[in-house]
Design an enzyme around this catalytic site. Structure first.
Site, PDB file in Angstrom:
ATOM      1  N   HIS A 189       0.830  -1.224   0.000  1.00 22.55           N
ATOM      2  CA  HIS A 189       0.000   0.000   0.000  1.00 22.55           C
ATOM      3  C   HIS A 189       0.862   1.271   0.000  1.00 22.55           C
ATOM      4  O   HIS A 189       0.517   2.268   0.625  1.00 22.55           O
ATOM      5  CB  HIS A 189      -0.950   0.040   1.206  1.00 22.55           C
ATOM      6  CG  HIS A 189      -1.941  -1.073   1.228  1.00 22.55           C
ATOM      7  ND1 HIS A 189      -3.211  -0.959   0.713  1.00 22.55           N
ATOM      8  CD2 HIS A 189      -1.858  -2.349   1.705  1.00 22.55           C
ATOM      9  CE1 HIS A 189      -3.867  -2.105   0.877  1.00 22.55           C
ATOM     10  NE2 HIS A 189      -3.072  -2.966   1.472  1.00 22.55           N
ATOM     11  N   ASN A 234     -10.309  -2.744   2.619  1.00 20.14           N
ATOM     12  CA  ASN A 234     -10.051  -2.692   1.179  1.00 20.14           C
ATOM     13  C   ASN A 234     -11.346  -2.396   0.431  1.00 20.14           C
ATOM     14  O   ASN A 234     -12.414  -2.392   1.034  1.00 20.14           O
ATOM     15  CB  ASN A 234      -9.514  -4.045   0.697  1.00 20.14           C
ATOM     16  CG  ASN A 234      -8.032  -4.242   0.992  1.00 20.14           C
ATOM     17  OD1 ASN A 234      -7.297  -3.280   1.209  1.00 20.14           O
ATOM     18  ND2 ASN A 234      -7.590  -5.477   0.990  1.00 20.14           N
ATOM     19  N   HIS A 260      -3.734   0.789  12.060  1.00 23.36           N
ATOM     20  CA  HIS A 260      -3.542  -0.495  12.736  1.00 23.36           C
ATOM     21  C   HIS A 260      -4.912  -1.089  13.062  1.00 23.36           C
ATOM     22  O   HIS A 260      -5.699  -0.448  13.780  1.00 23.36           O
ATOM     23  CB  HIS A 260      -2.766  -0.249  14.038  1.00 23.36           C
ATOM     24  CG  HIS A 260      -2.301  -1.510  14.702  1.00 23.36           C
ATOM     25  ND1 HIS A 260      -3.043  -2.663  14.737  1.00 23.36           N
ATOM     26  CD2 HIS A 260      -1.165  -1.797  15.367  1.00 23.36           C
ATOM     27  CE1 HIS A 260      -2.380  -3.598  15.389  1.00 23.36           C
ATOM     28  NE2 HIS A 260      -1.236  -3.099  15.783  1.00 23.36           N
TER      29      HIS A 260
END
Ligand code: HDD
Length: 713
Positions: free
Chosen positions: A74, A147, A338
């Site tokens: 990413h 995503n 995270h």
């Protein structure tokens, strides 16, 4: 505290760290004003530079160290600030405050990304897109790191480094950049049947979005909601774009990569600058704890989605992005997400992919951002002040008073103290785990094809065709026939016709694979764990096809107005204001950047010339009215550019509107050979040409006419 408005809290916090250089003198990092920034200190005008030149040394040293490692995955991303507004309370399911109080606004930062490419790679790679949102809640940061595809390639985090090594450029020659079309990726995939569902998505048009603003977001894993009474529900998270889910054609994607490789980044930036704030509905699928085993798949398996027909998505909030970052590096690059950044009321499950992620994200920031103090970087700071006994380390910024850095203590009055659950203290949801320690995969995970079938069967005919073509493109780049054959063998478990069509084009036979499962524990009987060819409970899901997406708006769509001198000002201005009235952005394209003089003597200022841009950078075209303008667009110099524009827009199934007097352009272009009704070709004879054009642009593309449009007579 309960009703305090936190919506501006993050902005205010960032402002404390923001510098404006207007009206300021140049200084060193020590605040010393610099008198000469042109010359280094030398022994004589033509002599050597002196080591004592601390101004030169400071400047060069900082420059030498201004890059940090890019994200291991990413790396290429674009981000923006915004706000999350809760429209329906979820207090029944979760005690998370930002999801409990209706109307509450929480500041957010979202970052969208491709996965495989480097930070400078094209936005239009065929790839999954990251969709990460940091919610700066009053109870601490909550990160949803998802995503634009609701499932994943692998079931267990231990396979992640293998997956990424396989897709990244090959290690001997670093080829190819930002592309999965190569040997190592397909070698790995051919041996990982669990990836087949994700492969269907990744080969679909979802992997080449029109805009970051026109894609869905998914939390992927099943998470847990916990309410005030301690009752648990499973939950899946969704973001649904208000503008609908739209994609470009593959041929277009490859061309955009050349014409404007920052296409998505620019689109996001421009939309926000123009006040067309990207918006998503936020939704949840809630599953009572008792229903955990009621599905024909395991809720902990990240290669599975929950069909919306089985559990509807309840829309409960709106995500709006409304402010571009001030500084890309400080904000978009340094933000650290995270999946383990939680708030009370949300917890993770035992999904083995998620469990591994919980380790990886802090670990990676240590090498990327260089210090365990990365949480102190302004973009990462919680709006709640941090109080704990963690101390020191590289680049520590917080100045904690007093002698005490341990707990329990009496010298600090016992502070900072543990918070009771009733006061917002986080407590992990208790779960009984009574098990053998074992390195194995659950049998409930060994169904690799049923949802791949569900996805493929839910696609419209043009979408299925695009998946076939994507697979043919990708596998044609694979140099080892055995790999191509194994992939086609996998496809045969999903759809025989798909496998046959791909096989024919990539020069292999469809051979039934004996043992489709590549992830069986060494001591297991392979027969018991072999993926079964099972039919999914839900056979078809409307929500999985982009054909059924929202198609009611032309807001922020870019319409190219192609014109030359002599253009009909009245007709052009009428259409322009009609389109702009609906929120579209009109951009003038001409043979050169010189002002275009219209028939009434007024002028239009081109933003582009026929040579500086291409039709792939526009959503739709208007060939501006006026016989003289059309003649000029077909003169020797402009003709190739004009016809290329029209022919490519036609090929890519876009809406094209021909103003009066432009018949020759229509006839000489491929549109002239049109044999069937085509609702996206609009001419000035049509009674409601303007409205028809708006409808065609809102429809995005006439994918159903792709075959016809790509085969002009
Ligand atoms: Fe990951 C970044 C999404 C599995 C390890 N991941 C990263 C980003 C997104 C995702 C959107 C970029 C965040 C940003 O914009 O900064 N990752 C996912 C999803 C996954 C997933 C949806 C599966 C459902 N990831 C995954 C696994 C591992 C990682 C299984 C490792 C075991 N991911 C990382 C990472 C990254 C990362 C190495 C790179 C940069 C970063 O974290 O901050 O830790």
């Amino acid at each position: 505290m309960e009703n305090k408005d936190f919506s501006d809290e993050k902005l205010n916090q960032l402002q404390d760290h923001t510098t404006d250089n207007s009206g300021a003198a140049l200084t060193t990092n020590q605040g010393l004003k610099i008198n000469n920034n042109q010359d280094s200190l030398k022994a004589g005008e033509r002599g050597p530079s002196l080591l004592e030149d601390f101004i030169l040394r400071e400047k060069i040293t900082h420059f030498d160290h201004e890059r940090i490692p890019e994200r291991i995955v990413h790396a290429r991303g674009s981000g923006a600030h915004g706000t999350f507004k809760l429209t329906k309370s979820l207090a029944k399911y979760t005690k998370a405050k930002f999801l409990s109080e209706e109307g509450k606004e929480t500041p957010v930062f979202a970052r969208f990304s491709t996965v495989a490419g480097s930070a400078g790679s094209t936005d239009l790679a065929r790839d999954v897109r990251g969709f990460a949102v940091k919610f700066y809640t009053e109870e601490g940061n909550y990160d949803l790191v998802g995503n634009n595809i609701p499932v994943f390639f692998i079931q267990d985090a231990i396979k992640f480094p293998d997956l990424i090594h396989a897709v990244k450029p090959e290690p001997d020659n670093q080829i190819p950049q930002a592309a999965s079309a190569h040997d190592t990726f397909w070698d790995f995939i051919s041996l990982m049947p669990e990836s087949m569902h994700m492969i269907m998505w990744a080969m679909s048009d979802r992997a080449i979005p029109r805009s970051l603003r026109m894609m869905e977001g998914f939390g992927v894993h099943t998470f847990k909601f916990v309410n005030e009474e301690g009752k648990m529900h499973f939950v899946k998270f969704h973001f649904k774009p208000k503008l609908g889910v739209h994609s470009v054609a593959w041929d277009e994607a490859t061309k955009i990569s050349g014409k404007d490789s920052d296409f998505h980044r620019r689109d996001l930036w421009d939309a926000i600058e123009n006040g067309a704030f990207p918006e998503w509905d936020f939704g949840v699928q809630i599953i009572p704890e008792e229903d955990e085993h009621k599905f024909d798949f395991d809720l902990l398996d990240p290669t599975k989605l929950i069909p919306e027909e089985e559990v509807p998505v309840e829309l409960v909030g709106t995500l709006t992005l409304n402010r571009n970052p001030d500084n890309f590096f400080a904000e978009t690059e340094q933000i650290a997400f995270h999946p383990g950044h939680l708030v009370p009321g949300i917890d993770f499950t035992n999904d083995p992919l998620l469990q591994g992620r919980l380790f990886s994200y802090t670990d990676t920031q240590l090498s990327r951002l260089g210090s365990p103090n990365f949480h102190e970087i302004p973009i990462n700071r919680s709006i709640n002040t941090v109080h704990n006994n963690q101390r020191d380390g590289h680049m520590r910024q917080q100045i904690v008073k007093g002698k005490v850095s341990y707990e329990p203590n009496s010298m600090g009055g016992g502070c900072p103290f543990q918070a009771m659950m009733k006061d917002g203290g986080f407590a992990t949801q208790e779960e009984r785990v009574d098990a053998k320690k074992i390195r194995a995969r659950s049998k409930s995970f060994v169904d690799h094809y049923s949802q791949a079938k569900l996805f493929y069967n839910s696609q419209s005919a043009p979408e299925q065709k695009h998946i076939q073509n994507a697979l043919i493109f990708e596998l044609s780049k694979v140099t080892i026939p055995a790999i191509r054959e194994r992939v086609v063998g996998q496809l045969a478990f999903i759809d025989k016709d798909l496998a046959n069509k791909v096989a024919k084009k990539v020069g292999v036979q469809v051979t039934k694979l004996e043992q489709p499962n590549g992830s069986i524990p060494a001591d297991a009987d392979p027969k018991t764990l072999q993926s079964e060819e099972r039919e999914p409970n839900t056979k078809k899901s409307e929500a999985l096809s982009m054909k059924n997406t929202v198609k009611d708006s032309i807001e922020s769509r870019i319409i190219g107005f192609i014109m030359e001198d002599g253009v009909n000002a009245a007709e052009v201005n009428a259409l322009k204001s009609k389109l702009e009235g609906k929120g579209a952005m009109v951009q003038v394209i001409s043979g050169s950047l010189s002002p275009v003089t219209a028939d009434d003597g007024t002028t239009f200022t081109p933003k582009h010339s026929l040579t500086s841009t291409a039709s792939v950078c526009f959503d739709a075209l208007y060939i501006a009215a006026g016989k003289k303008s059309a003649e000029n667009l077909l003169d020797e110099e402009n003709r190739p550019g004009t016809l290329l524009f029209v022919n490519e827009a036609y090929k890519h199934c876009k809406a094209i509107c021909f103003g009066s007097g432009t018949e020759d352009i229509l006839k000489q272009s491929n549109v002239g050979s049109k044999k069937h009704e085509d609702p996206a070709i609009i001419t000035s004879e049509q009674q409601n040409a303007g409205d028809d054009f708006i409808k065609a642009v809102a429809n995005h593309r006439v994918w159903e006419l792709e075959a016809e449009r790509n085969n002009p007579a």
